[in-house]
Design an enzyme around this catalytic site. Sequence first.
Site, PDB file in Angstrom:
ATOM      1  N   ASP A 183       0.834  -1.206   0.000  1.00 34.16           N
ATOM      2  CA  ASP A 183       0.000   0.000   0.000  1.00 34.16           C
ATOM      3  C   ASP A 183       0.867   1.254   0.000  1.00 34.16           C
ATOM      4  OD1 ASP A 183       0.729  -0.777   2.670  1.00 34.16           O
ATOM      5  OD2 ASP A 183      -0.692   0.687   3.456  1.00 34.16           O
ATOM      6  N   GLU A 231       0.135  -0.851   5.946  1.00 32.33           N
ATOM      7  CA  GLU A 231       1.209  -0.218   6.712  1.00 32.33           C
ATOM      8  C   GLU A 231       1.028   1.289   6.770  1.00 32.33           C
ATOM      9  OE1 GLU A 231       5.004   1.504   7.917  1.00 32.33           O
ATOM     10  OE2 GLU A 231       3.939   1.860   6.050  1.00 32.33           O
TER      11      GLU A 231
END
Length: 379
Positions: A70, A135
């Site tokens: 991500d 994250e």
Amino acid sequence: MSTSKTLQLAKSLLERPSITPADEGCQELIGSRLKALEFELETMVFEDTTNLWARLGTGKPVLCFAGHTDVVPPGDPNDWQFPPFQPTEHEGYLYGRGAADMKGSLAAMIVAVERYLADVEEPPFDIAFLITSDEEGPFINGTKRVMETLEARNEKITWCIVGEPSSTEQLGDVVKNGRRGSLSGSLSVIGVQGHVAYPHLAENPVHKAASALAELTQTHWDDGNDYFPPTTFQVSNINAGTGAGNVIPGRLDIEFNFRFSTESTATQLQRRVETILDNHQLNYRLNWKLNGPAFLTESGHLIDTVQQAIAQTCGYPTQLSTAGGTSDGRFIAPTGAELVELGPVNATIHKVNECVRIADLDKLTDVYEAVLKGMDKSL
């Protein structure tokens, strides 16, 4: 066109707009490369987050590469020199959201493992990948949940390399061997609302809290140690009042954060704050959020091998550091793993025109491969 396998894989990952917590097929692409190497793949989906746990081998100590697919939102694409999800090579750099943080590292890890496995019959350790798409977000359903799952079945990581962009001026000049803990507090001091002309009929929480807040900002929490600076306390938001100039507020809201060393624990800090508030006889509500504990890998087989690999590949020594914010290492290290963060230069992360040196992608691949070979020879 460059023949670099790392560059081509990085570009394939960058063109996927995986804004947290979306993965947009990145883990499927990574999984296909690992499956060809005979890794066992396990997809773990928790709520809105996709995670991949891949492992080659069973029963040996585990060397794990950890990272995230991500990325943070790019903002207005018109502010970028090149479209943020159209990976572009320009003057020796690869541009795109996630180039440095951290799709470039993921590509380097995959290619390094491919090259290493092509040269050995059987590694003396198991190799694993822990990849998340949470994250950059609230970090609830990503690495944290994967580690809880692994711990529940007593599946341990022995050594872990997190691909966060740790370097500052040149690749490998800094390796993170720990991080400060992060503890946040949301404090509400309760008063009595009233008219400013009749203060005896009200109780101003701003006035009541002022001396306590001054003490909190001036308190010496600890001295730090050889690896960490002293613990710090910072107020990040403060709010009171209705917006009217003639109303005494009924509540004061304060948000604050500790970045703490291994000389203090979250529990100790919480108790000290609450003691100060109680001593000032405040009527308050306080909610705590532990974003992550402090962790440290002081020394060990992994750090020694990483330092040797960087010296061998880059030609200069590396510096160990615990500076910066939090990382997913805070969920892995407490399980007993030796852990380092090693990745590209972090100068453009989370910025417009995020980029990474193309030469650094290949050099990072060489470093990761050297670590694998170094661990192999010394076991």
